[in-house]
Design a protein around this motif. Structure first.
Motif, short mmCIF file in Angstrom:
data_model
loop_
_atom_site.label_atom_id
_atom_site.label_comp_id
_atom_site.label_asym_id
_atom_site.label_seq_id
_atom_site.Cartn_x
_atom_site.Cartn_y
_atom_site.Cartn_z
N GLY A 1 12.70 -5.60 -3.97
CA GLY A 1 13.74 -5.39 -2.99
C GLY A 1 13.41 -6.12 -1.71
N ALA A 2 14.37 -6.19 -0.83
CA ALA A 2 14.18 -6.94 0.40
C ALA A 2 14.76 -6.22 1.62
CB ALA A 2 14.80 -8.33 0.26
N GLY A 3 14.66 -4.89 1.61
CA GLY A 3 15.12 -4.10 2.75
C GLY A 3 13.95 -3.61 3.58
N GLY A 4 14.18 -2.56 4.33
CA GLY A 4 13.17 -2.03 5.23
C GLY A 4 11.92 -1.53 4.53
N ALA A 5 12.09 -0.84 3.41
CA ALA A 5 10.93 -0.34 2.68
C ALA A 5 10.10 -1.51 2.15
CB ALA A 5 11.35 0.57 1.53
N ASN B 1 6.14 7.58 -8.42
CA ASN B 1 7.42 7.45 -7.73
C ASN B 1 7.20 7.44 -6.22
OD1 ASN B 1 7.24 10.11 -6.80
ND2 ASN B 1 8.58 10.93 -8.36
N GLY B 2 8.28 7.44 -5.46
CA GLY B 2 8.19 7.31 -4.02
C GLY B 2 8.17 8.62 -3.25
N ILE C 1 7.36 11.97 1.80
CA ILE C 1 6.72 13.10 2.48
C ILE C 1 5.92 12.63 3.68
CG2 ILE C 1 4.99 14.93 2.25
CD1 ILE C 1 5.93 15.19 -0.72
N TYR C 2 5.11 11.60 3.48
CA TYR C 2 4.30 11.10 4.59
C TYR C 2 5.15 10.47 5.69
CZ TYR C 2 -0.20 12.33 2.69
OH TYR C 2 -1.28 13.06 2.26
N GLN C 3 6.27 9.85 5.34
CA GLN C 3 7.17 9.33 6.37
C GLN C 3 7.69 10.48 7.23
OE1 GLN C 3 9.99 7.23 3.84
NE2 GLN C 3 9.49 5.32 4.88
N ALA C 4 8.04 11.58 6.60
CA ALA C 4 8.54 12.74 7.34
C ALA C 4 7.46 13.31 8.26
CB ALA C 4 9.04 13.81 6.37
N ASP D 1 7.57 13.45 12.33
CA ASP D 1 7.35 14.66 13.12
C ASP D 1 6.27 14.44 14.17
OD1 ASP D 1 9.31 16.13 11.90
OD2 ASP D 1 7.97 17.36 10.68
N GLU D 2 5.23 13.71 13.83
CA GLU D 2 4.18 13.41 14.82
C GLU D 2 4.77 12.65 16.01
OE1 GLU D 2 0.07 13.25 12.20
OE2 GLU D 2 0.93 11.36 12.92
N LEU D 3 5.64 11.68 15.72
CA LEU D 3 6.28 10.93 16.81
C LEU D 3 7.18 11.83 17.62
CD1 LEU D 3 7.19 7.60 14.97
CD2 LEU D 3 5.46 7.92 16.75
N PHE D 4 7.95 12.68 16.95
CA PHE D 4 8.87 13.58 17.63
C PHE D 4 8.12 14.57 18.53
CE2 PHE D 4 11.38 17.49 17.86
CZ PHE D 4 12.56 16.99 18.41
N TRP D 5 7.06 15.16 18.00
CA TRP D 5 6.30 16.18 18.73
C TRP D 5 5.22 15.56 19.62
CZ3 TRP D 5 8.58 20.60 19.02
CH2 TRP D 5 9.39 21.03 17.98
N ASP D 6 5.00 14.26 19.49
CA ASP D 6 4.00 13.55 20.29
C ASP D 6 2.61 14.17 20.17
OD1 ASP D 6 3.07 11.50 21.92
OD2 ASP D 6 3.42 12.65 23.77
N ARG D 7 2.26 14.49 18.93
CA ARG D 7 0.92 15.01 18.67
C ARG D 7 0.59 14.79 17.20
NH1 ARG D 7 0.91 20.74 16.80
NH2 ARG D 7 3.07 21.37 16.67
N ARG D 8 -0.70 14.74 16.93
CA ARG D 8 -1.16 14.56 15.56
C ARG D 8 -1.07 15.89 14.83
NH1 ARG D 8 -3.98 10.60 12.29
NH2 ARG D 8 -5.02 11.78 10.69
N LEU D 9 -0.56 15.85 13.61
CA LEU D 9 -0.41 17.05 12.79
C LEU D 9 -1.44 17.03 11.66
CD1 LEU D 9 3.49 17.00 12.52
CD2 LEU D 9 2.09 18.39 14.07
N ASP D 10 -1.61 18.16 11.03
CA ASP D 10 -2.51 18.26 9.87
C ASP D 10 -1.79 17.64 8.67
OD1 ASP D 10 -4.16 18.94 7.77
OD2 ASP D 10 -3.85 21.10 7.97
N ARG D 11 -1.94 16.35 8.50
CA ARG D 11 -1.21 15.62 7.46
C ARG D 11 -1.51 16.15 6.07
NH1 ARG D 11 -2.16 9.49 9.75
NH2 ARG D 11 -1.02 9.79 11.70
#
Length: 157
Positions: free
Chosen positions: A1-5, A121-122, A127-130, A134-144
């Motif tokens: 493919g040739a999109g964003g992913a 599969n993807g 899950i990791y994108q989400a 959330d880390e960007l939204f909350w501006d903090r590192r989460l327990d990934r």
């Protein structure tokens, strides 16, 4: 493919030192743009072209990893790969990663496993994108690792 992913995967592969990268897209012009970007990052030639059965088979020869970054095979899309013959060109031990996660098993991952190849599969990528969003939204590192485990468990139920 040739999109964003596909762009994200190609640029990461380039940064990580992949020995070769080939990008095939249903819209070849977009594949060439991504190849140009990845070429700058890797300082190596990155091949690109149209996603034809012949080109796909040629790209699979000797590949360690194949990543499907198209919606082919996704539930509701109504299209799938016209042929999965290219999988037989992959060497033993190759990984087939289909970024499609719905359905959990696509014709691509099923056929890869039938040939004795590792396939995934993807869903993990989603899950990791989400989690990263959330880390960007909350501006903090989460327990990934912990969040990943919770999400996977909930999805199993």
């Amino acid at each position: 493919g040739a999109g964003g992913a596909a762009r994200g995967v190609a640029l990461r592969a380039a940064r990580e030192g992949a020995s070769s990268i080939t990008i095939l897209g249903r819209t070849p012009e977009r594949a060439f743009v991504i190849a140009s970007m990845a070429s700058v990052v890797s300082q190596k030639e990155v091949r690109a072209g149209a996603m034809s059965p012949e080109a796909t088979r040629e790209a699979a020869r000797g590949a360690d990893i194949v990543v499907n970054a198209t919606p082919l095979g996704m539930r509701g899309v109504g299209e799938d790969f016209p042929s999965l013959d290219f999988l037989s060109a992959l060497p033993d031990g190759a990984l087939v990663c289909d970024l499609v996660y719905n359905p959990p098993e696509t014709s691509l991952t099923r056929r890869a496993r039938e040939l004795g190849l590792e396939a995934q599969n993807g869903l993990d990528m989603l899950i990791y994108q989400a989690i990263l969003a959330d880390e960007l939204f909350w501006d903090r590192r989460l327990d990934r690792a912990g969040l990943y485990k919770v999400v996977k468990e909930r999805l199993r139920k």
